[in-house]
Design a protein around this motif. Structure first.
Motif, short mmCIF file in Angstrom:
data_model
loop_
_atom_site.label_atom_id
_atom_site.label_comp_id
_atom_site.label_asym_id
_atom_site.label_seq_id
_atom_site.Cartn_x
_atom_site.Cartn_y
_atom_site.Cartn_z
N MET A 1 0.85 -1.18 0.00
CA MET A 1 0.00 0.00 0.00
C MET A 1 0.89 1.23 0.00
O MET A 1 1.80 1.35 0.81
N THR A 2 0.63 2.14 -0.90
CA THR A 2 1.39 3.38 -0.97
C THR A 2 0.77 4.40 -0.02
O THR A 2 -0.37 4.25 0.45
N LEU A 3 1.51 5.47 0.22
CA LEU A 3 0.99 6.54 1.05
C LEU A 3 -0.27 7.11 0.42
O LEU A 3 -1.24 7.39 1.11
N ASN A 4 -0.28 7.26 -0.91
CA ASN A 4 -1.48 7.75 -1.57
C ASN A 4 -2.64 6.81 -1.36
O ASN A 4 -3.78 7.25 -1.19
N GLY A 5 -2.39 5.48 -1.37
CA GLY A 5 -3.45 4.51 -1.11
C GLY A 5 -4.03 4.68 0.28
O GLY A 5 -5.24 4.61 0.46
N PHE A 6 -3.16 4.90 1.26
CA PHE A 6 -3.66 5.12 2.62
C PHE A 6 -4.43 6.44 2.69
O PHE A 6 -5.47 6.52 3.35
N ASP A 7 -3.95 7.46 2.00
CA ASP A 7 -4.67 8.75 1.98
C ASP A 7 -6.07 8.56 1.42
O ASP A 7 -7.03 9.16 1.92
N ASP A 8 -6.21 7.71 0.40
CA ASP A 8 -7.53 7.43 -0.17
C ASP A 8 -8.44 6.76 0.86
O ASP A 8 -9.62 7.10 0.97
N ILE A 9 -7.89 5.81 1.60
CA ILE A 9 -8.66 5.13 2.64
C ILE A 9 -9.08 6.12 3.72
O ILE A 9 -10.24 6.16 4.12
N GLU A 10 -8.14 6.92 4.19
CA GLU A 10 -8.47 7.89 5.24
C GLU A 10 -9.56 8.86 4.76
O GLU A 10 -10.52 9.14 5.48
N ARG A 11 -9.42 9.36 3.56
CA ARG A 11 -10.40 10.30 3.01
C ARG A 11 -11.78 9.64 2.91
O ARG A 11 -12.80 10.22 3.27
N ALA A 12 -11.83 8.39 2.44
CA ALA A 12 -13.10 7.67 2.31
C ALA A 12 -13.75 7.44 3.67
O ALA A 12 -14.97 7.58 3.82
N ILE A 13 -12.94 7.11 4.67
CA ILE A 13 -13.48 6.90 6.02
C ILE A 13 -14.03 8.20 6.57
O ILE A 13 -15.16 8.25 7.06
N ARG A 14 -13.27 9.27 6.48
CA ARG A 14 -13.73 10.56 7.02
C ARG A 14 -15.00 11.04 6.32
O ARG A 14 -15.88 11.59 6.96
N ARG A 15 -15.09 10.82 5.02
CA ARG A 15 -16.31 11.20 4.29
C ARG A 15 -17.49 10.30 4.64
O ARG A 15 -18.64 10.69 4.48
N GLY A 16 -17.19 9.08 5.10
CA GLY A 16 -18.24 8.13 5.44
C GLY A 16 -18.87 8.33 6.80
O GLY A 16 -19.94 7.80 7.08
N TRP A 17 -18.19 9.10 7.66
CA TRP A 17 -18.73 9.32 9.00
C TRP A 17 -20.00 10.16 8.95
O TRP A 17 -20.13 11.08 8.15
N GLY A 18 -20.91 9.85 9.85
CA GLY A 18 -22.11 10.64 10.02
C GLY A 18 -22.75 10.28 11.34
O GLY A 18 -22.28 9.39 12.05
N ALA A 19 -23.83 10.94 11.67
CA ALA A 19 -24.55 10.62 12.90
C ALA A 19 -25.00 9.16 12.86
O ALA A 19 -25.07 8.50 13.91
N ASP A 20 -25.27 8.65 11.67
CA ASP A 20 -25.76 7.27 11.54
C ASP A 20 -24.68 6.21 11.70
O ASP A 20 -24.98 5.03 11.77
N THR A 21 -23.41 6.60 11.78
CA THR A 21 -22.33 5.63 12.01
C THR A 21 -21.74 5.74 13.41
O THR A 21 -20.81 5.02 13.75
N THR A 22 -22.28 6.62 14.21
CA THR A 22 -21.78 6.78 15.57
C THR A 22 -22.59 5.93 16.55
O THR A 22 -23.61 5.35 16.18
N THR A 23 -22.14 5.84 17.77
CA THR A 23 -22.83 5.09 18.81
C THR A 23 -24.24 5.65 19.00
O THR A 23 -24.39 6.86 19.22
#
Length: 126
Positions: A1-23
């Motif tokens: 995994m390249t640094l850019n690949g990890f950046d893509d994962i981090e960006r996708a996770i952060r964009r995926g967060w919402g009230a509906d994914t929290t406790t």
């Protein structure tokens, strides 16, 4: 995994967060101003799905008393990845960090985890 690949994962996770994914108990308190709040468990599981490694759990203390747990990941070469660390205020201190076996079945927060996982996987598709 390249640094850019990890950046893509981090960006996708952060964009995926919402009230509906929290406790659910904390859902009324979730705001876009602190999107990482109460996302650590589901986020650590999604990172584990994608990158493997170990799940780490520490305790959150306020005034010396445990008030919650905090989850993050340890990847190869001992690199720790914590995409939700910024959720905490200055009075909240994360203590310790033990390796935790991945649950064989996700019971608590299963729907929230699956929702975040599906959003991240969709965002990472070419």
């Amino acid at each position: 995994m390249t640094l850019n690949g990890f950046d893509d994962i981090e960006r996708a996770i952060r964009r995926g967060w919402g009230a509906d994914t929290t406790t659910p108990a904390h859902r009324p308190d979730w705001t876009p101003d602190n999107p990482a709040r109460d996302q650590c468990g589901v986020t650590a599981l999604v990172v584990h799905d994608l990158l493997g490694g170990e799940l780490i759990r520490g305790e959150v203390h306020v005034d010396g008393e445990r008030v919650d747990y905090h989850w993050w990941n340890r990847l190869g070469l001992g690199i720790e990845v914590d995409l939700t660390r910024e959720q905490f205020g200055p009075e909240e201190i994360v203590v310790g960090g033990d390796v935790i076996d991945r649950p064989t079945e996700i019971v608590r927060l299963r729907e929230e985890y699956e929702l975040l996982r599906d959003r991240v996987v969709a965002a990472l598709r070419p």
